[in-house]
Design an enzyme around this catalytic site. Structure first.
Site, PDB file in Angstrom:
ATOM      1  N   CYS A 149      12.829  20.852  -1.316  1.00  0.00           N
ATOM      2  CA  CYS A 149      11.523  20.341  -0.880  1.00  0.00           C
ATOM      3  C   CYS A 149      11.120  19.118  -1.699  1.00  0.00           C
ATOM      4  O   CYS A 149      10.568  18.150  -1.175  1.00  0.00           O
ATOM      5  CB  CYS A 149      10.455  21.429  -1.012  1.00  0.00           C
ATOM      6  SG  CYS A 149      10.804  22.943  -0.089  1.00  0.00           S
ATOM      7  N   CYS A 172      34.575  28.881  -4.095  1.00  0.00           N
ATOM      8  CA  CYS A 172      34.766  29.347  -2.707  1.00  0.00           C
ATOM      9  C   CYS A 172      35.343  30.760  -2.670  1.00  0.00           C
ATOM     10  O   CYS A 172      36.431  31.024  -3.205  1.00  0.00           O
ATOM     11  CB  CYS A 172      35.685  28.369  -1.974  1.00  0.00           C
ATOM     12  SG  CYS A 172      36.422  29.008  -0.459  1.00  0.00           S
TER      13      CYS A 172
END
Length: 490
Positions: free
Chosen positions: A52, A392
């Site tokens: 944000c 990952c």
């Protein structure tokens, strides 16, 4: 009394919206005020949210441009840490959540760019018709008098070009601002009759480029799109996060400095004119662009210019299919031209982010930026290579199976290799968009890597390699079955 206060507040917000400010709505006024906008983009946010905070200044920069759009587009924000009723009503579960509202009703989630330029283009594409009709000279002057490139179709009656143009406007409205006209006075003033023209804003006019780009093709929609994407940015276009699709051709020379045509148009033009002077010598051979240093700070690091990003003068990177070439010399017209010539002649050394070359190698060979060419591309063996990321989960699951595969094939004429794609530059030959990504490289055709999309069990890899290995495997048949040893046959 309450009605008067609400009316006064609404009037205040209308003034704020007209001035281009981002509007902040609450549980108490959202339902009433959102209905006053034909179209609005609402950002539901939390003050502590990092994403944000990053989008906030871009949102603020986009607001005044969209407020002056025809029709206007309002940018609104709602703090979900205090305005819980509104946020719950619209199912906000993460931050920031952006939604497009039409006449007070949520129409769709916003999935466009997060930079100011991209937000403006995307939301302009969502407002009004895909192509605005210009009914007077005043309309034409207003549309072409803004601060961005605009596209105008001039049509003296119906034509196949007009039909195709309007189809292109429908599909490309998120990328470009379209208008069309058949008004006789506008046609006379512009000097066009059955044409598509891109008009450059006055602030970007220069002596090296045309101020108008006219489409010279037929009514083929793909050709019109190609013209808009690739032939309308000029010799040294303003490259932003929102228009990267117009700067995909290589080689491209990117010049980074404090490009800002709002706060410093004179300074922005001062350096761009010097880039244009060099760019004119490479028409149709090399693309040039200028980009804001702050907006592309991450790219600057990736291109090996991190140590020079605080320079008062522009810094330069040439991007080719062979790699990234940062210019070490101080910026000047002569140095820029000399450097571009060196890169094109193959006399410059590409920059490559790389981990250290391993001192020892196991069954799974570790490729890094500095040894990739020697280990992978120049080897006389077939290669299976995995591009991975340490974080990952799928890569971690694959790791022990990959090790087992390499051990099983360690006597074969094939290299099983891996590369950390987050710590090393992936060569341009490979397109890696997720992890893990694997490629098969036959030893006689290393320039044409084949994406591996098969299973990820050891037997799947063995079957694939057995079938596709250039000279066959010593220990396996072409269908992946283990060959019997001569002793076993006896």
């Amino acid at each position: 009394m309450i009605w008067v206060q609400t009316a006064l507040f609404a009037a205040f917000l209308a003034v704020a919206s007209a001035s281009g400010a981002v509007l902040e709505y609450t549980d108490g006024n959202f339902e009433d005020l959102i209905q006053t906008h034909d179209i609005a983009l609402v950002k539901f946010y939390a003050p502590w949210c990092g994403h944000c905070k990053r989008i906030a200044p871009e949102y603020e920069k986009a607001a005044p441009k969209l407020a002056s759009n025809d029709p206007p587009v309002a940018l609104i924000k709602v703090d979900c840490t205090t305005e819980k009723t509104v946020c719950d009503k619209f199912g906000v579960k993460g931050f920031p959540t952006l939604k497009i509202f039409r006449n007070g009703v949520p129409a769709q989630d916003y999935d466009g760019p997060r930079d100011a330029d991209g937000i403006v283009k995307f939301m302009r594409g969502q407002s009004g018709p895909s192509s605005k009709e210009l009914k007077s000279v005043a309309d034409f002057d207003k549309f072409t008098g803004g601060d961005e490139n605009v596209v105008v179709g001039f049509f003296d009656g119906e034509s196949k070009l007009k039909d195709s143009y309007l189809k292109v406007a429908d599909t490309e409205r998120d990328r470009f601002a379209f208008a069309h006209t058949s008004n006789k006075e506008v046609l006379k003033k512009a000097g066009y009759t059955d044409d598509v023209v891109v008009f450059v804003p006055k602030k970007l006019h220069n002596k090296f480029d045309s101020n108008e780009f006219k489409y010279d093709g037929n009514y083929d929609t793909d050709k019109i799109k190609n013209f808009l994407v690739h032939e309308t940015v000029g010799l040294a276009g303003i490259r932003t996060q929102g228009n990267l699709f117009q700067f995909e051709h290589k080689p491209i020379v990117v010049v980074y400095y404090n490009v800002d045509y709002v706060k410093d148009p004179k300074g922005s033009n001062y350096w761009r004119n010097r880039v244009l002077k060099v760019a004119q010598n490479y028409k149709r051979k090399v693309q040039f662009a200028v980009s804001n240093k702050e907006e592309f700070s991450q790219e600057i690091e990736q291109n090996g210019l991190g140590e020079r990003k605080d320079s008062d003068k522009p810094i330069v990177a040439v991007l080719t299919n062979e790699g990234k070439f940062p210019m070490d010399q101080e910026f000047s017209i002569d140095n820029l031209q000399q450097f571009v010539d060196e890169v094109l002649a193959g006399n410059a050394e590409p920059y490559m982010k790389s981990e250290p070359i391993p001192d020892e190698q196991g069954d799974v060979k570790v490729a890094v930026g500095k040894n990739f060419k020697e280990l992978i591309l120049d080897s006389d063996k077939d290669v299976l290579i995995e591009f991975y990321a340490p974080w990952c989960g799928h890569c971690k699951t694959l790791a022990p199976k990959y090790e087992e595969l390499a051990e099983k094939l360690n006597k074969e004429d094939v290299i099983i290799a891996k590369m950390d794609a987050t710590a090393n530059d992936v060569p341009p030959l490979f397109e890696v968009r997720g992890f893990p990504t694997l490629f098969w490289l036959p030893k006689n055709s290393k320039s044409n890597p084949i994406p591996y999309n098969g299973g990820r069990e050891v037997k799947d890899f063995v079957n694939f390699i057995s079938k596709h290995s250039t000279d066959g495997l010593k220990g396996f048949t072409r269908d992946g079955k283990k060959k019997k040893s001569k002793n076993a046959e006896l």
